[in-house]
Motif scaffolding. Sequence first.
Motif, PDB file in Angstrom:
ATOM      1  N   ARG A  85       0.848  -1.193   0.000  1.00  0.00           N
ATOM      2  CA  ARG A  85       0.000   0.000   0.000  1.00  0.00           C
ATOM      3  C   ARG A  85       0.888   1.248   0.000  1.00  0.00           C
ATOM      4  O   ARG A  85       1.830   1.329   0.779  1.00  0.00           O
ATOM      5  N   ILE A 151      -4.905  -3.583  17.738  1.00  0.00           N
ATOM      6  CA  ILE A 151      -5.786  -3.723  18.899  1.00  0.00           C
ATOM      7  C   ILE A 151      -6.828  -4.829  18.682  1.00  0.00           C
ATOM      8  O   ILE A 151      -7.409  -5.347  19.628  1.00  0.00           O
ATOM      9  N   SER A 152      -7.050  -5.204  17.432  1.00  0.00           N
ATOM     10  CA  SER A 152      -8.188  -6.072  17.102  1.00  0.00           C
ATOM     11  C   SER A 152      -7.790  -7.548  16.991  1.00  0.00           C
ATOM     12  O   SER A 152      -6.937  -7.915  16.177  1.00  0.00           O
ATOM     13  N   VAL A 203      -1.425  -5.090  20.598  1.00  0.00           N
ATOM     14  CA  VAL A 203      -0.955  -3.903  21.316  1.00  0.00           C
ATOM     15  C   VAL A 203      -1.905  -2.752  21.022  1.00  0.00           C
ATOM     16  O   VAL A 203      -2.124  -2.389  19.866  1.00  0.00           O
ATOM     17  N   PHE A 229      -7.634   9.382  15.577  1.00  0.00           N
ATOM     18  CA  PHE A 229      -7.373   9.794  16.955  1.00  0.00           C
ATOM     19  C   PHE A 229      -7.539  11.304  17.120  1.00  0.00           C
ATOM     20  O   PHE A 229      -7.468  12.049  16.145  1.00  0.00           O
ATOM     21  N   MET A 233      -4.177  11.955  21.711  1.00  0.00           N
ATOM     22  CA  MET A 233      -3.790  10.574  21.427  1.00  0.00           C
ATOM     23  C   MET A 233      -2.684  10.536  20.361  1.00  0.00           C
ATOM     24  O   MET A 233      -1.757   9.736  20.438  1.00  0.00           O
TER      25      MET A 233
END
Length: 283
Positions: A85, A151-152, A203, A229, A233
Amino acid sequence: MPISTQKMSDQQYASLRKIIYDRSGIWFADSKKYLLESRLGERLTELEIDDYDQYVVFLTMGPYREDEFQVMFSKITINETSFFRNQPQLDVFEKNVLPGLIEARRDRKTLRIWSAACSSGQEPYSLAIMVRRTLGIRAMDWAVEIIGTDISDRVLKIAKSARYPKSAIGNMSYDIQSRHFDQKDGEFEIKPDIRNMVHFDKVNLKDRLATGRHGKFDVIFCRNVMIYFDDNMRKQCLETFNKQLADDGTLFIGHSETIINRDQFTPRAEPQSFAYVKTKREF
Ligand SMILES: C[S@@+](CC[C@H](N)C(=O)[O-])C[C@H]1O[C@@H](n2cnc3c(N)ncnc32)[C@H](O)[C@@H]1O
């Protein structure tokens, strides 16, 4: 199954977006209420829950709150990614950053790269392919470690499987496809030499302890997540990257993202993109 037409009050919206922000750093602006309403309406129907107050209780106090957070999160986030990408940016990594790093690390022969918020793994595997072809025959003497984090749970499962449908590999040359993928049961699996260079871990970029546990990196990629964010953040993430980068390390961010901690990174203009060089050790 008809989707719940339950309206979300401003108060309910405020509660839900605070939960999401506190857990992940993702910020839903006032104008995004309809978006949360449409994505979570489906969830209310699936759970046969009548209104958002009950859902907030289920999400924060229910026995399955951890699992529910993951389900909700997968409904409200965008996991879009692809192999190679933003090729111009990856060309900068491969041609302008990697050779210098290999030269600088020639004695200890180690390279560590972090792909933060890597979604289903296409980004770290693409980086591994580039490192492998740049090192060539020298690869056998080098310890290369690429860590992909997200996170997922859902996307990390795909990343760890290293298996992708044909539609995911279509944008690569036949040479890359045949050199780095095995066809298995109608899917395409990354070959072991590349796979062994990449490890995955859950993470959350909001979690200061978790973001430090993989040590220092020579290069960090964090693309297409900081746009979701808020400034606090983003600042926290950039502090983390500053801390986790080697002193001569380089950061790559998404092409529509900007560095707000200007004292910590120096932008270096590159063809069609920027690379950010660490400028300050402590903050
Ligand atoms: C659009 S994808 C970007 C994937 C890849 N970096 C790329 O540019 O192709 C954004 C990813 O960020 C992850 N994400 C969102 N909030 C996060 C957080 N607080 N910590 C870690 N990952 C997060 C999502 O799960 C999603 O997989």
